[in-house]
Motif scaffolding. Structure first.
Motif, PDB file in Angstrom:
ATOM      1  N   GLY A  94      31.474  47.169   2.160  1.00  0.00           N
ATOM      2  CA  GLY A  94      31.837  46.023   1.339  1.00  0.00           C
ATOM      3  C   GLY A  94      30.864  45.843   0.195  1.00  0.00           C
ATOM      4  N   TRP A  95      31.227  44.958  -0.724  1.00  0.00           N
ATOM      5  CA  TRP A  95      30.429  44.696  -1.923  1.00  0.00           C
ATOM      6  C   TRP A  95      30.860  43.362  -2.499  1.00  0.00           C
ATOM      7  CZ3 TRP A  95      33.512  48.874  -0.964  1.00  0.00           C
ATOM      8  CH2 TRP A  95      34.828  48.789  -1.431  1.00  0.00           C
ATOM      9  N   ARG A  96      29.958  42.712  -3.179  1.00  0.00           N
ATOM     10  CA  ARG A  96      30.273  41.509  -3.958  1.00  0.00           C
ATOM     11  C   ARG A  96      29.274  41.439  -5.086  1.00  0.00           C
ATOM     12  NH1 ARG A  96      29.536  36.566  -0.659  1.00  0.00           N
ATOM     13  NH2 ARG A  96      30.840  37.799   0.709  1.00  0.00           N
ATOM     14  N   LEU A  97      29.767  41.317  -6.287  1.00  0.00           N
ATOM     15  CA  LEU A  97      28.904  41.330  -7.472  1.00  0.00           C
ATOM     16  C   LEU A  97      29.058  40.045  -8.269  1.00  0.00           C
ATOM     17  CD1 LEU A  97      29.138  44.375  -6.709  1.00  0.00           C
ATOM     18  CD2 LEU A  97      28.952  44.859  -9.119  1.00  0.00           C
ATOM     19  N   ALA A  98      27.972  39.670  -8.931  1.00  0.00           N
ATOM     20  CA  ALA A  98      28.013  38.553  -9.868  1.00  0.00           C
ATOM     21  C   ALA A  98      28.987  38.908 -10.985  1.00  0.00           C
ATOM     22  CB  ALA A  98      26.624  38.292 -10.434  1.00  0.00           C
ATOM     23  N   ARG A  99      29.630  37.901 -11.525  1.00  0.00           N
ATOM     24  CA  ARG A  99      30.648  38.129 -12.552  1.00  0.00           C
ATOM     25  C   ARG A  99      30.111  38.940 -13.728  1.00  0.00           C
ATOM     26  NH1 ARG A  99      32.930  33.349 -15.339  1.00  0.00           N
ATOM     27  NH2 ARG A  99      31.848  32.294 -13.652  1.00  0.00           N
ATOM     28  N   ALA A 100      28.876  38.694 -14.136  1.00  0.00           N
ATOM     29  CA  ALA A 100      28.296  39.420 -15.278  1.00  0.00           C
ATOM     30  C   ALA A 100      28.165  40.919 -14.999  1.00  0.00           C
ATOM     31  CB  ALA A 100      26.936  38.835 -15.635  1.00  0.00           C
ATOM     32  N   ALA A 101      28.205  41.323 -13.730  1.00  0.00           N
ATOM     33  CA  ALA A 101      28.069  42.728 -13.357  1.00  0.00           C
ATOM     34  C   ALA A 101      29.425  43.428 -13.209  1.00  0.00           C
ATOM     35  CB  ALA A 101      27.280  42.848 -12.058  1.00  0.00           C
ATOM     36  N   TYR A 106      29.583  49.370 -11.188  1.00  0.00           N
ATOM     37  CA  TYR A 106      28.539  49.189 -10.171  1.00  0.00           C
ATOM     38  C   TYR A 106      29.106  49.135  -8.753  1.00  0.00           C
ATOM     39  CZ  TYR A 106      25.322  47.840 -13.982  1.00  0.00           C
ATOM     40  OH  TYR A 106      24.545  47.804 -15.118  1.00  0.00           O
ATOM     41  N   ALA A 107      30.252  48.484  -8.576  1.00  0.00           N
ATOM     42  CA  ALA A 107      30.825  48.380  -7.229  1.00  0.00           C
ATOM     43  C   ALA A 107      31.169  49.765  -6.690  1.00  0.00           C
ATOM     44  CB  ALA A 107      32.052  47.474  -7.231  1.00  0.00           C
ATOM     45  N   THR A 108      31.779  50.597  -7.521  1.00  0.00           N
ATOM     46  CA  THR A 108      32.134  51.948  -7.087  1.00  0.00           C
ATOM     47  C   THR A 108      30.885  52.764  -6.784  1.00  0.00           C
ATOM     48  OG1 THR A 108      34.166  51.860  -8.388  1.00  0.00           O
ATOM     49  CG2 THR A 108      33.370  54.053  -7.755  1.00  0.00           C
ATOM     50  N   GLU A 109      29.880  52.659  -7.640  1.00  0.00           N
ATOM     51  CA  GLU A 109      28.629  53.402  -7.440  1.00  0.00           C
ATOM     52  C   GLU A 109      27.935  52.974  -6.148  1.00  0.00           C
ATOM     53  OE1 GLU A 109      24.547  54.057 -10.011  1.00  0.00           O
ATOM     54  OE2 GLU A 109      26.413  53.691 -11.104  1.00  0.00           O
ATOM     55  N   ALA A 110      27.875  51.669  -5.913  1.00  0.00           N
ATOM     56  CA  ALA A 110      27.251  51.160  -4.685  1.00  0.00           C
ATOM     57  C   ALA A 110      28.074  51.552  -3.466  1.00  0.00           C
ATOM     58  CB  ALA A 110      27.088  49.646  -4.768  1.00  0.00           C
ATOM     59  N   ALA A 133      45.271  41.077   0.343  1.00  0.00           N
ATOM     60  CA  ALA A 133      46.316  41.871  -0.308  1.00  0.00           C
ATOM     61  C   ALA A 133      46.350  41.627  -1.813  1.00  0.00           C
ATOM     62  CB  ALA A 133      47.672  41.549   0.319  1.00  0.00           C
ATOM     63  N   THR A 134      45.834  40.486  -2.249  1.00  0.00           N
ATOM     64  CA  THR A 134      45.861  40.144  -3.676  1.00  0.00           C
ATOM     65  C   THR A 134      44.633  40.615  -4.444  1.00  0.00           C
ATOM     66  OG1 THR A 134      44.943  37.976  -3.124  1.00  0.00           O
ATOM     67  CG2 THR A 134      47.340  38.125  -3.330  1.00  0.00           C
ATOM     68  N   ASN A 135      43.621  41.134  -3.764  1.00  0.00           N
ATOM     69  CA  ASN A 135      42.387  41.567  -4.434  1.00  0.00           C
ATOM     70  C   ASN A 135      42.539  43.009  -4.921  1.00  0.00           C
ATOM     71  OD1 ASN A 135      39.828  42.202  -5.312  1.00  0.00           O
ATOM     72  ND2 ASN A 135      38.791  41.276  -3.563  1.00  0.00           N
ATOM     73  N   LEU A 136      43.195  43.145  -6.051  1.00  0.00           N
ATOM     74  CA  LEU A 136      43.500  44.473  -6.583  1.00  0.00           C
ATOM     75  C   LEU A 136      42.272  45.196  -7.109  1.00  0.00           C
ATOM     76  CD1 LEU A 136      46.885  43.646  -8.346  1.00  0.00           C
ATOM     77  CD2 LEU A 136      46.465  44.418  -5.992  1.00  0.00           C
ATOM     78  N   ARG A 137      41.269  44.468  -7.608  1.00  0.00           N
ATOM     79  CA  ARG A 137      40.049  45.128  -8.115  1.00  0.00           C
ATOM     80  C   ARG A 137      39.304  45.834  -6.975  1.00  0.00           C
ATOM     81  NH1 ARG A 137      39.533  40.078 -10.936  1.00  0.00           N
ATOM     82  NH2 ARG A 137      37.944  39.514  -9.428  1.00  0.00           N
ATOM     83  N   ARG A 144      39.108  54.632  -5.531  1.00  0.00           N
ATOM     84  CA  ARG A 144      38.204  55.502  -6.309  1.00  0.00           C
ATOM     85  C   ARG A 144      37.221  56.264  -5.417  1.00  0.00           C
ATOM     86  NH1 ARG A 144      38.684  51.510 -10.350  1.00  0.00           N
ATOM     87  NH2 ARG A 144      36.865  50.348  -9.664  1.00  0.00           N
ATOM     88  N   ILE A 145      36.839  55.672  -4.281  1.00  0.00           N
ATOM     89  CA  ILE A 145      35.899  56.378  -3.398  1.00  0.00           C
ATOM     90  C   ILE A 145      36.627  57.236  -2.365  1.00  0.00           C
ATOM     91  CG2 ILE A 145      34.070  54.702  -3.795  1.00  0.00           C
ATOM     92  CD1 ILE A 145      34.598  53.614  -0.941  1.00  0.00           C
ATOM     93  N   GLY A 146      37.946  57.339  -2.499  1.00  0.00           N
ATOM     94  CA  GLY A 146      38.715  58.241  -1.649  1.00  0.00           C
ATOM     95  C   GLY A 146      39.380  57.606  -0.448  1.00  0.00           C
ATOM     96  N   MET A 147      39.303  56.288  -0.323  1.00  0.00           N
ATOM     97  CA  MET A 147      39.932  55.617   0.815  1.00  0.00           C
ATOM     98  C   MET A 147      41.442  55.565   0.629  1.00  0.00           C
ATOM     99  SD  MET A 147      37.365  52.471   1.673  1.00  0.00           S
ATOM    100  CE  MET A 147      36.259  52.761   3.061  1.00  0.00           C
ATOM    101  N   THR A 148      42.143  55.545   1.752  1.00  0.00           N
ATOM    102  CA  THR A 148      43.591  55.425   1.726  1.00  0.00           C
ATOM    103  C   THR A 148      44.035  54.282   2.628  1.00  0.00           C
ATOM    104  OG1 THR A 148      43.819  57.070   3.485  1.00  0.00           O
ATOM    105  CG2 THR A 148      43.989  57.870   1.217  1.00  0.00           C
TER     106      THR A 148
END
Length: 181
Positions: A94-101, A106-110, A133-137, A144-148
């Motif tokens: 999992g990940w959560r970033l500040a809006r400015a980030a 960065y999320a994909t890299e982390a 289901a609504t969190n498309l980002r 992008r990291i290969g999950m299905t």
């Protein structure tokens, strides 16, 4: 305790200096759009303390996330056992970033760093990721990291009231399948 580094990021233990920006993130309705509510500063501090305790006790969990070049705290990323009230078991990324980030990759890299740690260091056979289901980002990061995703794994979170945040999707990645290696 392991510190993870990528080209642009450091995933590290939590510091007292992280508490202010962490609380601000968790009070931001846009950052918390896919959660039932925003967090008070007290709840944010308690979560950071739990995360740090897990890192010390296990050597892995939810790391604080900073930009390597500046030392700026931008959120968190990591691994943890899925919640007990989910209809499956396993370890999730999992990940959560500040809006400015947002919007800098960065999320994909982390996420790639924590997935690599999970497979290479912890020897996990599979890593999951769960979001609404609504969190498309976040779902885009998972792809992008290969999950299905198998829609048969989707579920309603019993801890969330009826509404658009209750339906969750599950993405999976088995060892050796990660993208961008």
């Amino acid at each position: 305790m392991p510190e993870l580094r990528t080209e642009r990021l450091v995933l590290r233990e939590w510091r007292d200096a992280d508490l202010g920006p962490w609380a601000a993130m968790n009070a931001d309705p846009e950052v918390r759009e896919y959660f039932p509510d925003v967090l008070t500063p007290e709840r944010s501090a308690a979560s950071a303390a739990r995360f740090q305790d897990d890192l010390v006790r296990r050597g892995w969990g939810w790391w604080a996330l900073e930009v390597a070049a500046t030392g700026e705290f931008i959120g968190f990323a990591g691994l943890d056992a899925v919640d007990e009230d989910t209809p499956f078991t396993g370890v999730e990324a999992g990940w959560r970033l500040a809006r400015a980030a947002w919007g800098h990759g960065y999320a994909t890299e982390a996420a790639r760093a924590v997935v690599a740690f999970g497979f290479e260091t912890l020897g996990l056979p599979e890593i999951l990721a769960v979001t609404t289901a609504t969190n498309l980002r976040s779902q885009a990061v998972m792809r992008r990291i290969g999950m299905t995703r198998n829609p048969a794994d989707d579920f309603d979170d019993p801890g969330v009231p009826e509404g658009p945040l209750r339906r969750n999707v599950v993405y999976r990645l088995r060892a050796g399948e990660q993208a961008g290696r």
